[in-house]
Design a protein around this motif. Structure first.
Motif, PDB file in Angstrom:
ATOM      1  N   PRO A   1       0.826  -1.223   0.000  1.00 65.68           N
ATOM      2  CA  PRO A   1       0.000   0.000   0.000  1.00 65.68           C
ATOM      3  C   PRO A   1       0.853   1.263   0.000  1.00 65.68           C
ATOM      4  N   LEU A   2       0.330   2.295  -0.623  1.00 65.29           N
ATOM      5  CA  LEU A   2       1.008   3.585  -0.613  1.00 65.29           C
ATOM      6  C   LEU A   2       0.971   4.162   0.792  1.00 65.29           C
ATOM      7  N   PRO A   3       2.014   4.902   1.161  1.00 70.19           N
ATOM      8  CA  PRO A   3       1.999   5.534   2.484  1.00 70.19           C
ATOM      9  C   PRO A   3       0.937   6.628   2.535  1.00 70.19           C
TER      10      PRO A   3
ATOM     11  N   CYS B   1      10.341  13.395   2.113  1.00 64.19           N
ATOM     12  CA  CYS B   1      10.661  12.091   1.527  1.00 64.19           C
ATOM     13  C   CYS B   1       9.403  11.338   1.073  1.00 64.19           C
ATOM     14  N   PHE B   2       8.237  11.951   1.213  1.00 67.78           N
ATOM     15  CA  PHE B   2       6.981  11.290   0.869  1.00 67.78           C
ATOM     16  C   PHE B   2       6.963  10.829  -0.588  1.00 67.78           C
TER      17      PHE B   2
ATOM     18  N   CYS C   1       6.669   6.991  -2.043  1.00 66.99           N
ATOM     19  CA  CYS C   1       5.647   6.548  -3.000  1.00 66.99           C
ATOM     20  C   CYS C   1       6.290   5.901  -4.226  1.00 66.99           C
ATOM     21  N   GLU C   2       7.398   6.477  -4.684  1.00 63.96           N
ATOM     22  CA  GLU C   2       8.105   5.895  -5.827  1.00 63.96           C
ATOM     23  C   GLU C   2       8.664   4.518  -5.476  1.00 63.96           C
TER      24      GLU C   2
END
Length: 140
Positions: free
Chosen positions: A13-15, A25-26, A30-31
């Motif tokens: 899952p994506l953060p 750093c989000f 995600c990358e």
């Protein structure tokens, strides 16, 4: 998304926004998850085709194996806390609270097999003779 990509998305899952520290750093996080999803989808598709097994069932089997491995490590940690740590063992109530076990569940969660596994991994014997061995043990 196709079903295999959807399974990979569920496995990775994506953060949530605000869950990554530091916040700048989000996008990197995600990358990284996107790369993990691609790798998972490729692995799952290849395994599904090679084994001729439904990818959902493969994903469930893999998660179950991971869960069993984590459960085994928890039992090792409980054995360590009761049989190897310091001059006095950790209390059953404290270990139970942190491991998500009942008081009596800690007592029966590990046996001689786990005590031996811990001894092999850390290279020493328990601080005292195992109570599980003397009592006949419930596991191992």
């Amino acid at each position: 998304m196709n079903p295999i990509e959807e399974l990979a998305a569920l496995r990775h899952p994506l953060p949530e926004p605000g869950s990554v520290t530091p916040a700048d750093c989000f996008i990197d996080a995600c990358e990284q998850v996107a790369e993990q999803r691609e790798e998972e989808a490729s692995r799952l598709e290849a395994a599904s085709e090679a084994l001729r097994v439904d990818p959902l069932l493969l994903a469930l089997e893999d998660l179950r194996a991971q869960k069993e491995a984590v459960d085994a490590r928890i039992r090792w940690m409980l054995a360590y806390g009761r049989e190897f740590f310091g001059n006095r063992p950790y209390g059953l109530e404290e270990l139970a609270r942190h491991a998500g076990y009942s008081f009596s569940g800690v007592r029966t969660a590990y046996g001689e097999k786990e005590v031996q596994g811990v001894a092999e991994q850390i290279g020493r014997a328990p601080n005292r003779p195992s109570r599980h061995n003397a009592a006949g043990g419930t596991k191992g």
